[in-house]
Design a protein around this motif. Structure first.
Motif, PDB file in Angstrom:
ATOM      1  N   PRO A 158      -3.027   0.585   6.272  1.00 42.42           N
ATOM      2  CA  PRO A 158      -1.866   0.466   5.343  1.00 42.42           C
ATOM      3  C   PRO A 158      -0.661   0.099   6.300  1.00 42.42           C
ATOM      4  O   PRO A 158       0.168  -0.498   5.962  1.00 42.42           O
ATOM      5  CB  PRO A 158      -1.713   1.426   4.666  1.00 42.42           C
ATOM      6  N   SER A 198     -10.347  -0.608   1.978  1.00 43.51           N
ATOM      7  CA  SER A 198      -9.886   0.806   2.346  1.00 43.51           C
ATOM      8  C   SER A 198     -10.178   0.633   4.051  1.00 43.51           C
ATOM      9  O   SER A 198      -9.624   1.531   4.655  1.00 43.51           O
ATOM     10  CB  SER A 198     -10.969   1.734   1.890  1.00 43.51           C
ATOM     11  N   ARG A 222       0.840  -1.134   0.064  1.00 41.19           N
ATOM     12  CA  ARG A 222      -0.060   0.095  -0.120  1.00 41.19           C
ATOM     13  C   ARG A 222       0.784   1.250  -0.093  1.00 41.19           C
ATOM     14  O   ARG A 222       0.414   2.455   0.536  1.00 41.19           O
ATOM     15  CB  ARG A 222      -0.743  -0.104   1.151  1.00 41.19           C
ATOM     16  N   ARG A 279      -5.664   5.088  -6.765  1.00 34.26           N
ATOM     17  CA  ARG A 279      -6.809   4.564  -6.679  1.00 34.26           C
ATOM     18  C   ARG A 279      -6.498   2.955  -7.029  1.00 34.26           C
ATOM     19  O   ARG A 279      -5.978   2.886  -7.992  1.00 34.26           O
ATOM     20  CB  ARG A 279      -8.141   4.897  -7.187  1.00 34.26           C
ATOM     21  N   HIS A 333       1.372   3.263  -2.194  1.00 32.62           N
ATOM     22  CA  HIS A 333       0.514   4.144  -2.979  1.00 32.62           C
ATOM     23  C   HIS A 333      -0.251   5.020  -2.368  1.00 32.62           C
ATOM     24  O   HIS A 333      -0.752   6.314  -2.662  1.00 32.62           O
ATOM     25  CB  HIS A 333      -0.338   3.548  -4.212  1.00 32.62           C
ATOM     26  N   ASP A 334      -0.628   4.563  -1.227  1.00 27.57           N
ATOM     27  CA  ASP A 334      -1.441   5.172  -0.416  1.00 27.57           C
ATOM     28  C   ASP A 334      -0.929   6.715   0.309  1.00 27.57           C
ATOM     29  O   ASP A 334      -1.661   7.725   0.488  1.00 27.57           O
ATOM     30  CB  ASP A 334      -1.697   4.623   1.077  1.00 27.57           C
TER      31      ASP A 334
END
Ligand SMILES: Nc1ncnc2c1ncn2[C@@H]1O[C@H](COP(=O)(O)OP(=O)(O)OP(=O)(O)O)[C@@H](O)[C@H]1O
Ligand SMILES: [Mg+2]
Lengths: 292, 318
Positions: free
Chosen positions: A121, A117, A91, A100, A93-94
């Motif tokens: 993360p 969601s 995760r 997304r 990219h969070d």
């Protein structure tokens, strides 16, 4: 001596340090074919994974298994989405706005969808650790670098941390080189040592999966060989995903290989089949160097 | 083949013919470079020259002062009474006043500036950062005389409610306001240093399961420590050199004390007081401001040297 299985290098490349008898069956320079009989358990199941950087779709409907205690290599031309794919697993990219995910990565055996969601993360990153392309030690001592993951988890017991640090450094084949200077700044290590330090750091928290994003691309051939040897050793304990640009490296260290192109998964199979008899023409072209 | 040969021949011929012009060309470029170099040197030199000139003037003028007052008395005396009949010139009360107001200022500016920098660099969404920064810059631009009256007329009465008996002129109030004044310096230099830390270090920390706060405090801040130290040194220099706020709000009576709730004069406050006052130019009292100025320069220099040493010790390594 240590419990580190230096002498049980699982991939064929570790030949010099292995008892020759056990290795006869394996072709030199080729990945070891696993006995077909008992199916290899799956550690993570990727299903219809899509990923968007804002408006740009970086991954298009990827589905594949990640086998437990095996090395899976991600290969493909530059910009095809290997890093993007890898960074979905923890995760990463969070951290940036506008990213997304769609689809799922189910972590087995509990079956949690890492991308949901509702899943924190930070929890994901506590189970899945990562080693980056360029060694990125923290501005701290060697000891504190390795202890970092334990410290952020609130581990306060000095003895426990000491033990873990030593164990991780041993597993990363760095202990003998640094045991007398654990309090030195990590930056004083060579590039290859720094990368092994980053591996030790990632190992210290006992991750279930380790992600490697081109871990040797900044290193010389000798440092590269030692990292590859290390990866081969580590898979006795955990599941490994590695991105590499180097075909020989993929062939040497991995058991499974995924070939990606333009955000899609073109072919996934055992490394042996991908390299010896790929089903898709594109894969073959890439592997034989006719493309990319 | 023939072609290549021909081209080679032409090239050699050309070179032989063009030799003098090529040489001249080189020389003219050389001259141009020398001119540019000289200009660059001059502009760099002007800064050094100004500094040297200032120190020279201070030394020259204070030499006259030290003919009347011994250096030992000046550096160790605890009374500064230039206007008395039996004038005493011991700089320590002014040094104490300077250090106390600067110390209070730093006690305010360092933590607040650092927290501001951490917030802006590591937490604030883009929009918030873009809104807050202009305000901080505005804070930098407020004339110091305004800060001085703010200290005297607003902060002091406020403090007097908390600390009854606090005199109307006191170093605490001046120091707090100096602190507020230098927050923008500390925070903007620290923030720049923190933002310069490469993303790969932050990612390394996040990948280990660290929170944003842990990443900011345990990885980004240590990585930026050299810039943060530079920010503190800049803050100290500003605080030590600050004049208006202390002249207005701290009182102008030299007072050998380290208690911030008392009133006292600082070196800078004394200098403006005398420079704007009506002491005759040749008098010892007038010359004393050069000696005081020398001490101020020496203090600032000392802080900068310490800062330089600290920066080298924790130089950025990523
Ligand atoms: N932060 C980002 N924002 C927008 N697009 C991005 C971002 N990062 C990567 N991309 C795009 O996503 C695609 C995949 O990038 P990715 O870094 O995953 O490729 P890669 O296969 O790892 O390449 P390489 O082998 O060069 O590392 C590329 O087209 C890239 O331009
Ligand atoms: Mg990449």
């Amino acid at each position: 001596m240590s419990s580190v299985p230096f002498s049980i290098g699982p991939a064929a490349q570790a030949a010099p340090v292995r008892p020759p008898a056990a290795q006869e069956a394996e072709a030199v320079g080729r990945p070891a074919p696993r006995p077909a009989a008992p199916p290899v358990p799956v550690k993570a199941e990727v299903r219809e994974l899509e990923f968007h950087y804002g408006d740009f779709q970086g991954l298009k409907g990827l589905s594949m298994p990640v086998h437990e205690r095996r090395v899976t290599a991600l290969i493909g031309p530059s910009g095809c989405g290997k890093s993007t794919f890898l960074r979905c697993f923890n995760r990463m990219h969070d951290l940036y706005p506008g990213n997304r995910y769609r689809g799922e990565i189910r972590l087995l055996p509990d079956g949690t969808n890492l991308l949901a969601s509702a899943v924190d993360p930070i929890e994901v990153r506590m189970r899945i650790s990562m080693v980056f392309q360029k060694p990125n030690p923290f501005p701290k001592s060697i000891y504190e670098n390795v202890a970092y993951g334990l410290r952020v988890r609130g581990e306060g017991n000095r003895r426990a941390i000491d033990d873990k640090v030593e164990q991780a450094l041993r597993s990363a084949a760095l202990w003998d080189e640094v045991k007398d200077r654990l309090q030195d700044l990590a930056f004083n290590l060579s590039g290859g040592q720094q990368q092994r330090l980053c591996i030790a750091r990632a190992l210290a928290t006992d991750p279930e999966i380790m992600l490697f994003d081109e871990p040797t691309s900044a290193l010389d051939p000798i440092a590269t060989a030692s990292i590859e040897e290390l990866i081969a050793d580590l898979k006795d304990k955990l599941t490994i995903l590695i991105v590499t640009h180097n075909m020989q490296q993929a062939a040497r260290v991995s058991d499974y290989t995924a070939y990606m192109y333009l955000g899609e998964l073109v072919e996934f199979d055992t490394t042996e089949r991908i390299f010896m008899q790929p089903k898709r023409k594109e894969t073959e072209d890439y592997i034989t160097g006719r493309f990319g | 083949m023939a072609n290549a040969h021909g081209a080679g021949a032409i090239a050699t011929g050309g070179a032989a013919l063009a030799a003098p012009t090529r040489f001249a060309h080189r020389r003219s470029r050389h001259i141009k470079e020398r001119v540019i170099e000289a200009l660059l040197f001059l502009s760099a030199f002007s800064a050094v020259a100004t500094t040297v000139a200032i120190v020279a003037v201070l030394l020259y003028e204070s030499a006259a002062f030290f003919e009347h007052v011994s250096i030992v008395e000046f550096l160790t005396g605890t009374e500064w009474t230039p206007l008395f009949e039996n004038a005493k010139y011991g700089i320590l009360p002014l040094v104490a006043g300077t250090l106390v107001t600067a110390g209070v200022g730093l006690a305010v500016a360092v933590p607040l500036g650092l927290v501001t920098a951490i917030y802006l660099s590591e937490f604030a969404p883009h929009r918030v950062r873009e809104t807050v920064k202009p305000f901080l810059e505005l804070l930098e631009g407020v004339p110091t005389v305004v800060y001085g009256y703010f200290a005297l007329l607003f902060v002091t009465p406020l403090l007097q409610r908390l600390l009854p008996g606090l005199p109307g002129f006191n170093m605490l109030s001046a120091g707090i306001v100096i602190g507020v004044m230098i927050i923008p310096y500390v925070s903007s230099v620290s923030e720049d240093a923190m933002r310069a830390v490469p993303m790969s270090l932050r990612e390394g920390s996040y990948a280990m399961g660290a929170t944003r706060f842990q990443t900011a405090v345990r990885v980004v801040l240590p990585a930026a420590v050299s810039g943060v130290v530079a920010a503190f040194i800049l803050g100290i220099s500003r605080a030590v050199g600050e004049t208006m706020v202390v002249a207005i709000a701290a009182g102008q009576q030299p007072n050998f004390t380290l208690d911030p709730t008392e009133s006292a004069a600082t070196i800078t406050a004394y200098i403006v007081q005398v420079a704007l006052g009506d002491l005759p130019h040749a008098s010892i009292g007038y010359q004393s401001i050069f000696a005081a100025g020398l001490v101020l320069v020496a203090m600032t220099l000392a802080f900068n040297i310490i800062g330089h040493y600290l920066r080298r010790r924790f130089r950025e390594v990523y």
